[in-house]
Enzyme design. Structure first.
Site, PDB file in Angstrom:
ATOM      1  N   SER A 126       0.839  -1.202   0.000  1.00 35.18           N
ATOM      2  CA  SER A 126       0.000   0.000   0.000  1.00 35.18           C
ATOM      3  C   SER A 126       0.869   1.246   0.000  1.00 35.18           C
ATOM      4  CB  SER A 126      -0.860  -0.026   1.258  1.00 35.18           C
ATOM      5  OG  SER A 126      -1.424   1.229   1.489  1.00 35.18           O
ATOM      6  N   TYR A 151      -1.635  -0.445  11.045  1.00 37.51           N
ATOM      7  CA  TYR A 151      -1.915  -1.085   9.750  1.00 37.51           C
ATOM      8  C   TYR A 151      -0.764  -0.786   8.782  1.00 37.51           C
ATOM      9  CZ  TYR A 151      -3.540  -1.062   4.929  1.00 37.51           C
ATOM     10  OH  TYR A 151      -3.605  -1.221   3.572  1.00 37.51           O
ATOM     11  N   LYS A 155       2.268  -3.242   6.865  1.00 34.91           N
ATOM     12  CA  LYS A 155       2.645  -3.281   5.436  1.00 34.91           C
ATOM     13  C   LYS A 155       4.152  -3.030   5.301  1.00 34.91           C
ATOM     14  CE  LYS A 155      -1.314  -4.255   3.556  1.00 34.91           C
ATOM     15  NZ  LYS A 155      -1.547  -5.603   3.029  1.00 34.91           N
TER      16      LYS A 155
END
Ligand code: UD1
Length: 345
Positions: A126, A151, A155
């Protein structure tokens, strides 16, 4: 025909990618525990492609269950790994849940890839890995800053795990950094199905227009941008899906120069939240009820992609505009309301 395992294949991007893979001649099997997705997504895939996809409803955090799938399919040649939690706010409230789920599942999958000699691995990363960038558009070489959420940290750490693993592995790897995926399949048989109140902008817009949400809340118009609202790069989910097929092909044709390569997947154009609302109003012909609220904690001010690398190296091209994103998402929302999808709700 190469056999590809897609994890998280019942999810939004995973299911659209399965369609693109099938349309390009791949055989696909799916692993998804359906904790945050609907198994019916694969029914929609069958409606669209005419092909059925074998589904293993297992949790990748369970190594033995994951191993058993690979044992049953020793001819898997590639894996595309989508399965992960992705709600930024929830990750702030419960970081350990995110580290546990997103990292454990990745490590188990890589162990199986190693054990069974799977040749190619594509990871769903992302633009969140860039944090709040100093310069936009961001290229793949833009320095990685501190993640704005747990989050985002998962990643960043996942990318690091794959990079480290790639150095000493027989497989080849690609990290795809998505910008803001949105829109629905043009058939309107498949699209985004948020669980509970949508956190992302486009489903929040369509649910407001359909009357499920009273008013869209715009999270801040006091940012240093052209109209004060945040800038993002909205990319149609079908364009994004096709990039996965191109990435696999690139690895299969041994065109990669490194054991692990990175690609940004965005359109290269940034739009503000207010511009996105106005694109929706134009595409649907409806005025949208919205009000300006405070900033949302953890939001990046502005980010959009430099996508030169994906275009020149993978031969990727985007086909859909922001207007297409809004019109396909809107048609999908209406079909959901009219219960004209296999999801029934
Ligand atoms: C973030 C992550 C992205 C991740 C995604 C998963 C970054 C830069 N991006 O996307 O990597 O995949 O979450 O959920 O960290 N907005 C409103 N009102 C709403 C909803 C959104 O104004 O009701 C605004 C947001 O403040 C933001 C823009 O719309 O400015 C886009 O928000 P959203 O769709 O949630 O995506 P990101 O936060 O960019």
């Amino acid at each position: 025909m190469s056999k590809i395992v897609v994890t998280g294949g019942c999810g939004y991007i995973g299911s659209h990618t399965i369609i693109d893979l099938i349309e390009n001649g791949y055989e696909v099997i799916c692993i998804d525990n359906n904790s945050r997705s609907h198994a019916a997504a694969l029914q929609a895939v069958t409606e669209i492609t005419g092909k059925s996809v074998k589904h293993y409803k297992i949790d990748l955090c369970n190594y033995d269950d994951t191993y058993a799938v690979f044992e049953e399919h020793p001819d898997i040649s590639g894996a595309i790994h989508f399965a992960a939690y992705k709600a930024v706010g929830e990750s702030v409230e419960n970081p350990l849940l995110y580290f546990d789920n997103n990292l454990q599942s990745l490590v188990n999958l890589l162990k199986c890839i190693d054990e069974f000699g799977v040749s190619h691995f594509v990871f769903s990363s992302s633009c969140t890995v860039y944090g709040n960038p100093d310069q936009i558009p961001v290229t793949e070489a833009t320095p990685i800053k501190r993640a704005e959420s747990p989050y985002g940290s998962t990643k960043q750490i996942s990318e690091q795990i794959i990079q480290d693993y790639a150095r000493n592995s027989a497989a080849t790897h690609i990290l795809l950094r998505y910008f803001n995926p949105a829109g629905a399949h043009p058939s309107a048989l498949l699209g985004e199905l948020p669980l509970g109140k949508p956190q992302n902008l486009v489903p929040a817009i369509t649910q407001t227009a359909i009357g499920k949400i009273d008013k869209l809340l715009v999270h801040g118009t006091d940012y240093p941008t052209r109209d004060g609202s945040c800038i993002r790069d909205y990319i149609h989910v079908c364009d994004l899906a096709h990039a996965h097929t191109l990435a696999l092909r690139y690895l299969e044709e041994e065109k990669n120069k490194e054991a692990c390569e990175v690609f940004n997947l965005g359109t290269g154009t940034g739009n503000t939240v207010l511009e996105a609302i106005s694109a929706f109003e134009q595409a649907s012909g409806l005025p949208l009820r919205y009000e300006i609220g405070p900033r949302r904690p953890g939001d990046v001010i502005a980010i959009y992609a430099n996508n030169d690398r994906a275009r020149s190296v993978l031969g990727w091209q985007t086909r859909y505009t922001l207007n297409d994103i809004m019109s396909t998402a809107w048609t999908w929302e209406q079909k959901l309301r009219d219960k004209k999808t296999v999801f029934g709700a």
